[in-house]
Design a protein around this motif. Structure first.
Motif, PDB file in Angstrom:
ATOM      1  N   TYR A  29     115.531   4.727  59.393  1.00 29.14           N
ATOM      2  CA  TYR A  29     116.005   5.936  60.078  1.00 29.14           C
ATOM      3  C   TYR A  29     116.335   7.003  59.041  1.00 29.14           C
ATOM      4  O   TYR A  29     116.811   6.675  57.957  1.00 29.14           O
ATOM      5  N   ALA A  84     115.736   6.133  69.583  1.00 30.59           N
ATOM      6  CA  ALA A  84     115.227   5.830  68.243  1.00 30.59           C
ATOM      7  C   ALA A  84     114.462   4.511  68.229  1.00 30.59           C
ATOM      8  O   ALA A  84     114.788   3.571  68.929  1.00 30.59           O
ATOM      9  N   PRO A 120     121.911   4.639  66.020  1.00 30.12           N
ATOM     10  CA  PRO A 120     120.929   5.723  66.003  1.00 30.12           C
ATOM     11  C   PRO A 120     120.912   6.431  67.358  1.00 30.12           C
ATOM     12  O   PRO A 120     121.551   5.969  68.307  1.00 30.12           O
TER      13      PRO A 120
END
Length: 82
Positions: free
Chosen positions: A26, A57, A53
């Motif tokens: 990420y 995501a 996240p």
């Protein structure tokens, strides 16, 4: 006989490995929050990885946290093999 790594070194190596996995999956700016907690006491490594996240995501946060914890353990295993 080689000297054993210090507890501080073990924690640092494990933390860096786990954070590296999270940040490779990420973008840091996309993460709402993430935390890596590592302890090493009496020869026992404990790694806790929390990843938050955005809802949409990819990959799955739980899978990334598991992968990060395994990477931390592997990095420490490698450290003791040196």
């Amino acid at each position: 006989m080689p000297e054993e790594p210090s507890d501080e070194t073990v924690v640092q190596v494990a933390s860096e490995a786990a954070e590296g996995v999270v940040l490779s999956r990420y973008r840091q700016a996309d993460l709402t929050d993430f935390d890596v907690t590592v302890t090493f006491e009496d020869g026992v490594l404990d790694v806790d990885v929390y990843v938050n996240p955005p809802a949409d995501a990819e990959p799955d946060a739980e899978a990334v946290a598991d992968e990060a914890a395994r990477a931390a353990g592997d990095a420490v295993d490698d450290l003791f093999e040196e």
